[in-house]
Design an enzyme around this catalytic site. Sequence first.
Site, PDB file in Angstrom:
ATOM      1  N   TRP A  97       0.879  -1.181  -0.008  1.00 13.15           N
ATOM      2  CA  TRP A  97       0.111   0.090  -0.029  1.00 13.15           C
ATOM      3  C   TRP A  97       0.996   1.037  -0.019  1.00 13.15           C
ATOM      4  CZ3 TRP A  97      -4.171  -1.346  -1.947  1.00 13.15           C
ATOM      5  CH2 TRP A  97      -5.041  -2.643  -1.627  1.00 13.15           C
ATOM      6  N   ASP A 169      -1.625   6.729   6.182  1.00  9.54           N
ATOM      7  CA  ASP A 169      -2.723   5.972   5.642  1.00  9.54           C
ATOM      8  C   ASP A 169      -2.803   5.036   7.128  1.00  9.54           C
ATOM      9  OD1 ASP A 169      -4.039   3.536   4.863  1.00  9.54           O
ATOM     10  OD2 ASP A 169      -2.815   3.357   3.081  1.00  9.54           O
ATOM     11  N   LYS A 193     -11.834  -1.757   6.775  1.00  9.16           N
ATOM     12  CA  LYS A 193     -11.007  -2.664   7.655  1.00  9.16           C
ATOM     13  C   LYS A 193     -11.289  -2.682   9.219  1.00  9.16           C
ATOM     14  CE  LYS A 193      -8.311  -3.453   4.041  1.00  9.16           C
ATOM     15  NZ  LYS A 193      -7.300  -2.370   3.460  1.00  9.16           N
TER      16      LYS A 193
HETATM   17  C1  LIG Z   1      -6.959  -2.020   2.060  1.00  9.62           C
HETATM   18  C2  LIG Z   1      -5.906  -0.809   1.864  1.00  9.62           C
HETATM   19  C3  LIG Z   1      -5.634   0.211   1.231  1.00  9.62           C
HETATM   20  C4  LIG Z   1      -6.675   0.028  -0.158  1.00  9.62           C
HETATM   21  O1  LIG Z   1      -8.058   0.497   0.370  1.00  9.62           O
HETATM   22  P1  LIG Z   1      -9.083   0.734  -0.734  1.00  9.62           P
HETATM   23  O2  LIG Z   1     -10.276   1.425   0.167  1.00  9.62           O
HETATM   24  O3  LIG Z   1      -9.508  -0.718  -1.206  1.00  9.62           O
HETATM   25  O4  LIG Z   1      -8.689   1.506  -1.852  1.00  9.62           O
HETATM   26  C5  LIG Z   1      -4.965   0.981   1.324  1.00  9.62           C
HETATM   27  N1  LIG Z   1      -4.059   1.241   2.603  1.00  9.62           N
HETATM   28  C6  LIG Z   1      -4.055   0.165   3.459  1.00  9.62           C
HETATM   29  C7  LIG Z   1      -3.027   0.334   4.367  1.00  9.62           C
HETATM   30  C8  LIG Z   1      -4.993  -1.022   3.330  1.00  9.62           C
HETATM   31  O5  LIG Z   1      -4.891  -1.897   4.365  1.00  9.62           O
END
Ligand SMILES: *Cc1c(COP(=O)(O)O)cnc(C)c1O
Length: 359
Positions: A97, A169, A193
Amino acid sequence: MHVFNAGPCLLPQEALDRAAEAIRDFQGTGISVLSISHRTKEWEAVMDGCRALWKELLNIPDDYEVLFLGGGASLQFLYIAMNFLEKKGAYLETGVWAKKALKEAKGFAGTKGAEAVAVASSADRNFCYIPKGYEIPADADYFHITTNNTIYGTEIRKDIDSPVPLIADMSSDILSRPVDVSKYSVIYGGAQKNAGPAGVSFAIVRKDALGKVSHYLPTMLDYRTHVDGKSMFNTPPVFPIYVMYETLRWLKAEGGVEEINRRNVEKAEALYAEIDRNSLFTGTADREDRSIMNVCFVMAPGYETLQDEFLSFAKERGMVGIKGHRSVGGFRASIYNACTLEDVNALVACMQEFEQIHK
Ligand SMILES: *Cc1c(COP(=O)(O)O)cnc(C)c1O
């Protein structure tokens, strides 16, 4: 059944029940939440309530705004570059990511003769640790980190000090532990998540950090549009926001972020203790950097051929979603907020039973 899916994640039953009721009849209006106008006072109360819960649960200072947006965390990668990158974006490369965030920044930087760089990387050992001792360039517009590496099971649990605006993030560990929001200019992520269902992402932005770039920002990709429009510049993802709202209400009723952190640590310790004790399994992340949310492990040397057998063994005993990501292999148990100690204990018992058979 014990659900360890990495995302979309397990959500609290209470939130699902309330969401199901809202589909039939939204707060006694006789109309489904899917059909109610987002310009009604009933809906605005949900938006306000949801924002207020975020602020309360994470102790978000007043000069920040909480935004609910479409496009997932993946679109936030571009938002960050567009809203903050003037000359240089600095990134900590700790996994897939983080790499994707950096790729977006590099692409955008290229359009204006700027740059985006990886300050440090743990790619040399397949992202099984968090780089240490790196220096954050003082001339960077911002420093971007991915606090929890969902795929590799590493986590930055301490709020780091950065000489330049810090952006994180936090898709997969938001609301799992207390965070000092004041240290960040932006915290963002997909909801699916830990915060809610797929279809909405969140961004906690410090308002005075915005509007500092010289290039044109498309309306929808300008955080200020959504600050000014209170996340309703256009039709918001109404139902995902509603489920997130109910998930946050559940979290508050459970005792909030401090309490959920205590439970999350307890769950993670129980599972890692078994991985370390059980001669058939071994953890993949360096101990000091282990994630409390995504627990990655593989068959121990000499037992590799038992991998598929353990997967079916665990499946027969009700374990769902423990197959590891293809880039790590083995197993990954995602033990987000709604996962209970009972779920973890069931997996531990399953590992012990498997050891009895094969040792
Ligand atoms: C799942 C995830 C993403 C991507 O998320 P989307 O909403 O599917 O674009 C980005 N960063 C992390 C750390 C993730 O776990």
